[in-house]
Motif scaffolding. Structure first.
Motif, PDB file in Angstrom:
ATOM      1  N   GLU A   1     -13.560  31.893  17.761  1.00 60.07           N
ATOM      2  CA  GLU A   1     -12.628  31.277  18.707  1.00 60.07           C
ATOM      3  C   GLU A   1     -11.556  32.274  19.115  1.00 60.07           C
ATOM      4  OE1 GLU A   1     -11.632  28.221  21.132  1.00 60.07           O
ATOM      5  OE2 GLU A   1     -13.143  27.931  19.576  1.00 60.07           O
ATOM      6  N   ARG A   2     -11.052  33.030  18.152  1.00 64.53           N
ATOM      7  CA  ARG A   2     -10.013  34.021  18.457  1.00 64.53           C
ATOM      8  C   ARG A   2     -10.559  35.122  19.366  1.00 64.53           C
ATOM      9  NH1 ARG A   2      -8.978  38.873  16.444  1.00 64.53           N
ATOM     10  NH2 ARG A   2     -10.269  38.615  14.569  1.00 64.53           N
ATOM     11  N   LEU A   3     -11.718  35.640  19.041  1.00 64.25           N
ATOM     12  CA  LEU A   3     -12.308  36.703  19.859  1.00 64.25           C
ATOM     13  C   LEU A   3     -12.638  36.197  21.266  1.00 64.25           C
ATOM     14  CD1 LEU A   3     -14.669  38.414  17.263  1.00 64.25           C
ATOM     15  CD2 LEU A   3     -12.604  39.384  18.276  1.00 64.25           C
ATOM     16  N   ALA A   4     -13.090  34.966  21.352  1.00 64.91           N
ATOM     17  CA  ALA A   4     -13.391  34.399  22.672  1.00 64.91           C
ATOM     18  C   ALA A   4     -12.133  34.339  23.523  1.00 64.91           C
ATOM     19  CB  ALA A   4     -14.006  33.011  22.516  1.00 64.91           C
ATOM     20  N   GLY A   5     -11.019  33.959  22.907  1.00 62.69           N
ATOM     21  CA  GLY A   5      -9.763  33.928  23.648  1.00 62.69           C
ATOM     22  C   GLY A   5      -9.332  35.303  24.100  1.00 62.69           C
ATOM     23  N   GLU A   6      -9.485  36.278  23.218  1.00 62.79           N
ATOM     24  CA  GLU A   6      -9.086  37.648  23.559  1.00 62.79           C
ATOM     25  C   GLU A   6      -9.955  38.230  24.671  1.00 62.79           C
ATOM     26  OE1 GLU A   6      -9.346  39.758  19.910  1.00 62.79           O
ATOM     27  OE2 GLU A   6      -7.564  38.799  19.017  1.00 62.79           O
ATOM     28  N   LYS A   7     -11.226  37.816  24.713  1.00 59.68           N
ATOM     29  CA  LYS A   7     -12.163  38.369  25.690  1.00 59.68           C
ATOM     30  C   LYS A   7     -12.344  37.461  26.905  1.00 59.68           C
ATOM     31  CE  LYS A   7     -14.709  40.722  21.988  1.00 59.68           C
ATOM     32  NZ  LYS A   7     -14.404  42.112  22.415  1.00 59.68           N
ATOM     33  N   ASP A   8     -11.578  36.374  26.945  1.00 57.59           N
ATOM     34  CA  ASP A   8     -11.641  35.435  28.062  1.00 57.59           C
ATOM     35  C   ASP A   8     -13.067  34.928  28.279  1.00 57.59           C
ATOM     36  OD1 ASP A   8     -10.638  33.866  30.129  1.00 57.59           O
ATOM     37  OD2 ASP A   8     -10.939  35.422  31.640  1.00 57.59           O
ATOM     38  N   THR A   9     -13.673  34.473  27.196  1.00 57.25           N
ATOM     39  CA  THR A   9     -15.031  33.957  27.272  1.00 57.25           C
ATOM     40  C   THR A   9     -15.169  32.794  26.304  1.00 57.25           C
ATOM     41  OG1 THR A   9     -17.367  34.586  27.261  1.00 57.25           O
ATOM     42  CG2 THR A   9     -15.970  35.625  25.589  1.00 57.25           C
ATOM     43  N   THR A  10     -16.372  32.503  25.878  1.00 54.33           N
ATOM     44  CA  THR A  10     -16.631  31.364  25.000  1.00 54.33           C
ATOM     45  C   THR A  10     -17.081  31.840  23.619  1.00 54.33           C
ATOM     46  OG1 THR A  10     -18.966  31.246  25.619  1.00 54.33           O
ATOM     47  CG2 THR A  10     -17.395  30.008  26.985  1.00 54.33           C
ATOM     48  N   PRO A  11     -16.904  30.992  22.595  1.00 53.14           N
ATOM     49  CA  PRO A  11     -17.430  31.356  21.269  1.00 53.14           C
ATOM     50  C   PRO A  11     -18.940  31.567  21.279  1.00 53.14           C
ATOM     51  CG  PRO A  11     -15.831  29.573  21.073  1.00 53.14           C
ATOM     52  CD  PRO A  11     -16.087  29.756  22.538  1.00 53.14           C
ATOM     53  N   GLU A  12     -19.659  30.790  22.095  1.00 52.22           N
ATOM     54  CA  GLU A  12     -21.111  30.958  22.188  1.00 52.22           C
ATOM     55  C   GLU A  12     -21.473  32.361  22.672  1.00 52.22           C
ATOM     56  OE1 GLU A  12     -20.417  26.524  22.578  1.00 52.22           O
ATOM     57  OE2 GLU A  12     -19.478  28.347  23.348  1.00 52.22           O
ATOM     58  N   ALA A  13     -20.755  32.848  23.673  1.00 54.02           N
ATOM     59  CA  ALA A  13     -21.033  34.183  24.203  1.00 54.02           C
ATOM     60  C   ALA A  13     -20.750  35.264  23.167  1.00 54.02           C
ATOM     61  CB  ALA A  13     -20.210  34.429  25.464  1.00 54.02           C
ATOM     62  N   VAL A  14     -19.686  35.081  22.381  1.00 51.61           N
ATOM     63  CA  VAL A  14     -19.368  36.058  21.342  1.00 51.61           C
ATOM     64  C   VAL A  14     -20.432  36.028  20.246  1.00 51.61           C
ATOM     65  CG1 VAL A  14     -17.667  36.785  19.625  1.00 51.61           C
ATOM     66  CG2 VAL A  14     -16.896  35.873  21.826  1.00 51.61           C
ATOM     67  N   LEU A  15     -20.849  34.824  19.865  1.00 56.26           N
ATOM     68  CA  LEU A  15     -21.865  34.677  18.826  1.00 56.26           C
ATOM     69  C   LEU A  15     -23.169  35.359  19.228  1.00 56.26           C
ATOM     70  CD1 LEU A  15     -22.708  33.360  16.147  1.00 56.26           C
ATOM     71  CD2 LEU A  15     -23.236  31.272  17.421  1.00 56.26           C
ATOM     72  N   LEU A  16     -23.607  35.138  20.453  1.00 54.97           N
ATOM     73  CA  LEU A  16     -24.836  35.770  20.925  1.00 54.97           C
ATOM     74  C   LEU A  16     -24.626  37.263  21.186  1.00 54.97           C
ATOM     75  CD1 LEU A  16     -26.217  33.051  23.370  1.00 54.97           C
ATOM     76  CD2 LEU A  16     -26.736  33.393  20.948  1.00 54.97           C
ATOM     77  N   GLY A  17     -23.441  37.615  21.657  1.00 54.14           N
ATOM     78  CA  GLY A  17     -23.127  39.024  21.875  1.00 54.14           C
ATOM     79  C   GLY A  17     -23.183  39.823  20.592  1.00 54.14           C
ATOM     80  N   TRP A  18     -22.813  39.192  19.483  1.00 58.69           N
ATOM     81  CA  TRP A  18     -22.906  39.857  18.174  1.00 58.69           C
ATOM     82  C   TRP A  18     -24.356  40.234  17.884  1.00 58.69           C
ATOM     83  CZ3 TRP A  18     -25.465  38.615  13.629  1.00 58.69           C
ATOM     84  CH2 TRP A  18     -25.104  39.346  12.500  1.00 58.69           C
TER      85      TRP A  18
END
Length: 319
Positions: free
Chosen positions: A251-268
């Motif tokens: 959630e924190r990374l999504a906020g910093e990157k102006d995206t969604t937690p789903e996108a960060v999870l898959l981006g990982w």
């Protein structure tokens, strides 16, 4: 199989389409759901749609086929992938595997009929069959390719050694291996750093599989990539301390990157140099849309962020 930018690509997994797993028939509601899902997936650039002959007792393929039949030109805009090799509720057995020549030919022809198409872009052999004769598999796949019914072949749930064993007989290259891979199910990752470490006994993933797929250009397709929503709000209750910490970090990374937690999870997942292609299986169009930024997130995710998510998910530091 991967995108020209050298990273994996998102795939839509159709297992959730078609209604219940029982023998009940599908109707207009299930066809409309499939149409909405296909539209949402195409809206974020997804081109490959993943099926299996057993999904929803064949109804996942059937409702998808109904959408194809009523949508002129859609088939030419997408790629279709399906699997065979698992039999459910047949011959007095709950489950058994069958990669015999006759079974492969029979099941592929049934899938094509349900999907209302002349060919599969990719055929995956769903699970290793201990009774498999690689020469029989090669013969069946060769016939299907010669008939124009299958364009490429891959596997699912196979180790590097099993892939090499099968490839020795196949004339066509194995282009994909679909495995369960996510931040939650990390056996594929843990096994690479726990060599000569007592903790390695907790993981059964066959070491060398990811490396073989990477060196041979075999696309790693990750099913379960969204971890059934455990990190992104679908199951907020009953989380472990590690899962709660991981969800908070996403959630924190999504906020910093102006995206969604789903996108960060898959981006990982997509950050990994194996160029992993996540399979997204949600039937919620909004949640499909939330995955749109995954590739761009993977390109900008720092090494510290990637390792931070891994350490948070495992609940302890790496060795």
């Amino acid at each position: 199989m991967t995108n020209a930018n050298g990273r994996g690509r998102l795939i839509y997994g159709c297992m959730g389409l078609g209604g219940p797993w029982d023998g009940t028939s599908y109707g207009a509601a299930e066809i409309d759901q499939a149409a909405a899902v296909i539209e949402a997936a195409q809206g974020i650039g997804i081109e490959l749609f993943d099926h299996a002959d057993i999904y929803r007792s064949g109804k996942s393929e059937a409702v998808f086929g109904e959408v194809l039949a009523r949508s002129q030109g859609l088939r030419e805009k997408i790629q279709l992938q399906s699997k065979c090799g698992i039999r459910l509720g047949e011959r007095g057995l709950d489950t058994h595997y069958d990669l015999s020549r006759e079974a492969i030919l029979e099941r592929v022809n049934q899938s094509l009929k349900r999907l209302q198409t002349d060919y599969l872009d990719v055929l995956l052999l769903h699970r290793p069959d201990p009774l498999m004769d690689p020469r029989e598999v090669a013969d069946a796949v060769g016939q299907l390719m010669a008939e124009g019914k299958v364009r490429q072949v891959g596997v699912s749930n196979m180790s590097g050694a099993q892939i090499a064993f099968l490839q020795d007989e196949l004339q066509a290259p194995i282009v994909a291996n679909q495995l369960e891979m996510s931040l939650l199910r990390r056996d594929w990752l843990e096994s690479t750093v726990l060599v000569n470490h007592a903790e390695n006994l907790e993981y059964s993933f066959p070491h060398g599989t990811v490396e073989l797929c990477t060196t041979k250009g075999i696309e790693l397709q990750a099913y379960g990539s969204l971890a059934q929503g455990r990190y992104t709000g679908a199951t907020p209750e009953g989380l472990s301390a590690a899962e709660s910490a991981t969800a908070a970090m996403l959630e924190r990374l999504a906020g910093e990157k102006d995206t969604t937690p789903e996108a960060v999870l898959l981006g990982w997942l997509m950050k990994h140099p194996a160029k992993i292609s996540p399979v997204v299986g949600t039937t919620n169009p909004a949640r499909i849309g939330a995955c749109a930024d995954a590739a761009s997130v993977s390109a900008t995710m720092s090494r510290a962020e990637w390792y931070g998510l891994w350490v948070a998910a495992r609940g302890s530091n790496i060795p």
